[in-house]
Design an enzyme around this catalytic site. Structure first.
Site, PDB file in Angstrom:
ATOM      1  N   HIS B 109      13.398  78.107  43.029  1.00 17.79           N
ATOM      2  CA  HIS B 109      14.136  78.257  44.284  1.00 17.79           C
ATOM      3  C   HIS B 109      13.698  79.514  45.025  1.00 17.79           C
ATOM      4  O   HIS B 109      13.420  80.540  44.424  1.00 17.79           O
ATOM      5  CB  HIS B 109      15.633  78.339  44.008  1.00 17.79           C
ATOM      6  CG  HIS B 109      16.207  77.046  43.521  1.00 17.79           C
ATOM      7  ND1 HIS B 109      15.949  75.850  44.133  1.00 17.79           N
ATOM      8  CD2 HIS B 109      17.034  76.771  42.479  1.00 17.79           C
ATOM      9  CE1 HIS B 109      16.593  74.891  43.497  1.00 17.79           C
ATOM     10  NE2 HIS B 109      17.256  75.416  42.475  1.00 17.79           N
ATOM     11  N   CYS B 166      10.571  76.727  48.462  1.00 15.33           N
ATOM     12  CA  CYS B 166      10.943  76.213  49.788  1.00 15.33           C
ATOM     13  C   CYS B 166      10.629  77.222  50.887  1.00 15.33           C
ATOM     14  O   CYS B 166      10.496  78.414  50.634  1.00 15.33           O
ATOM     15  CB  CYS B 166      12.430  75.894  49.821  1.00 15.33           C
ATOM     16  SG  CYS B 166      12.805  74.416  48.950  1.00 15.33           S
TER      17      CYS B 166
END
Lengths: 272, 191
Positions: B109, B166
């Protein structure tokens, strides 16, 4: 002045004429159109068997998916197969069209494995169903795929690939012709190529001359290396890993709600 | 008015509790595995032929990744499911392992382990440590791609590392793009 304008128009006209032959070439680069000549029956994913002959391979005209390969007859009037391939990569750009095949006995159709367009490092790898992958492994004398789930997985087609391959039932592969016409195979199971470059097809010009798929079996050692999982994917991925996280958003919302609660409390106390 | 205040407070508290629970789970997991690799699996990347090697199962701890300049240090776990990525950096099961030829792909993440990856630049050293030793990679380039650009983690015969997270980094919620870091293998020490 008139003379000068005339010369300019003439030059502009000549330039336009010179551009006209360039257009098909650009189109060929986009769809990777390649004419191939098989001197031996070739089986494609979806159990489509092409008799020896000349065919046209090109990518389907899609901006988003650049790994859908279509195989036409020479005149491009009939589609034999539409195949969802998976991307594969070379270290060096292919100087010529490269087609590689799995090693199979001379009596069997050849199974196409890779296709690289000239100048590309990214090519197409053809994925066979699990059953066919086992069959290919048994033909080529490699380790039993049943013992190696990874190898079997690697050859598993995506549902889309299966669907696409099933959309073309009229593949007209003329298996009888393929069997009766079977010429002396150009490649035998004993051939081996140490360097993948050596598997390059003959002509340099894409789509100008048919690519002769004769000297193109793949070395088994190379196959073992690729199927080691060092780089392979069991099934073609559609997206990159989902690394989006909601943890931060949850924390932010929580802080916002607590702050709002504090504001309401303050307002209530001021009122009372 | 009092009911609204209580409702907002309860919702806020719930969200904060979830956030804290995720934080504690992540930090506890990292505490257990980053400082002590003895719980990690021993990667078998040398036996021959390669296709007969034993592969780690999903959830197995493989080792840890460190990028000293970016202050990134996190345990690497086999798998890419939500639970794995919540607690550690995930290793894509179909990708290579340290010491193997091919592309190793690690994902995490952007707001946890790979928060500082935005500052990655050419020449940064990425070290992947396992129980068998360590492998170093040097960052070659970074790029931003769409989530369906799977070519960036395609096959290769070189020993390379690809990190995925991301993008944009400051986005709240599921970000629409992916940030990719490409690195090539440099030194290694196995025992």
């Amino acid at each position: 002045m008139k003379q000068r304008n005339y010369c300019l128009r003439l030059l502009a006209g000549a330039a336009l004429l010179a551009l006209i032959p360039a257009r098909p070439a650009l189109a060929d680069v986009w769809n990777k159109k390649t004419e191939v000549r098989f001197s031996h029956p070739v089986e494609l994913p979806g159990q489509v068997v092409l008799p020896s002959g000349e065919y046209v391979m090109k990518l389907m005209d899609s901006q988003s998916q650049r790994h859908i390969v279509q195989v036409f007859n020479k005149e491009q009037s009939h589609v034999y197969a539409t195949i969802l391939a998976i991307p594969t990569e070379r270290e060096k750009p292919a100087e010529r069209t490269i087609l590689t095949f799995y090693e199979t006995p001379a009596s069997q159709p050849m199974f196409i494995r890779h296709w690289y367009y000239p100048g590309d490092t990214i090519g197409q790898e053809f994925v066979y169903s699990k059953d066919r992958a086992k069959y290919i492994a048994s033909l080529s004398g490699t380790a039993s795929p049943g013992r190696d789930g990874r190898q079997a997985l690697q050859a598993r087609p995506s549902p889309e690939a299966v669907a696409m391959n099933q959309q073309e039932p009229a593949v007209a592969s003329e298996p009888e012709a393929a069997q009766s016409d079977a010429p002396a195979p150009a490649v035998t199971a004993t051939d081996s190529v140490d360097d993948a470059d050596a598997a390059a097809a003959v002509p340099a010009e894409p789509a100008a001359e048919p690519v002769d798929a004769e000297a193109a079996p793949e070395d088994q050692a190379q196959e073992a290396e690729v199927s080691s999982g060092a780089a392979g994917q069991s099934t073609p991925r559609e997206t990159l890993p989902a690394t989006a996280s909601l943890g931060g958003a949850v924390g932010l919302v929580g802080a916002g709600l607590l702050a709002a609660s504090g504001l309401v409390r303050g307002a209530r106390q001021r009122k009372s | 008015m009092q009911q609204l205040e209580r409702f907002l407070f309860a919702c806020g508290l719930t969200c904060a509790a979830i956030f804290l629970a995720l934080l504690v789970e992540r930090e506890w997991f990292q505490y257990r595995y980053v400082r002590d690799l003895s719980r990690a699996v021993v990667l078998d990347t040398t036996s021959s032929p390669p296709k007969k090697r034993v592969r780690p199962a999903d959830g197995d701890v493989l080792g840890k990744i460190e990028i000293a300049r970016l202050k990134i240090s996190a345990a690497v776990v086999e798998g890419e499911d939500a639970r794995t990525l919540r607690r550690a950096v995930g290793h894509l099961p179909d990708s290579a392992y340290p010491g193997e030829r091919g592309r190793m792909v690690l994902a995490a993440h952007r707001d946890t382990f790979f928060r500082n990856l935005r500052w990655a630049r050419e020449g940064d050293v990425v070290r992947m440590e396992t129980r068998r030793g360590w492998r170093e990679y040097v960052v070659e380039r970074t790029e931003v791609v769409n989530p369906d650009a799977v070519d960036v983690i395609g096959k290769t015969k070189r020993e390379v590392l690809t990190l995925v997270t991301c993008y944009p980094f400051d986005y709240v919620g599921p970000a629409p793009y992916r940030f990719i870091v490409h690195a090539k293998a440099r030194g290694a020490q196995w025992h």
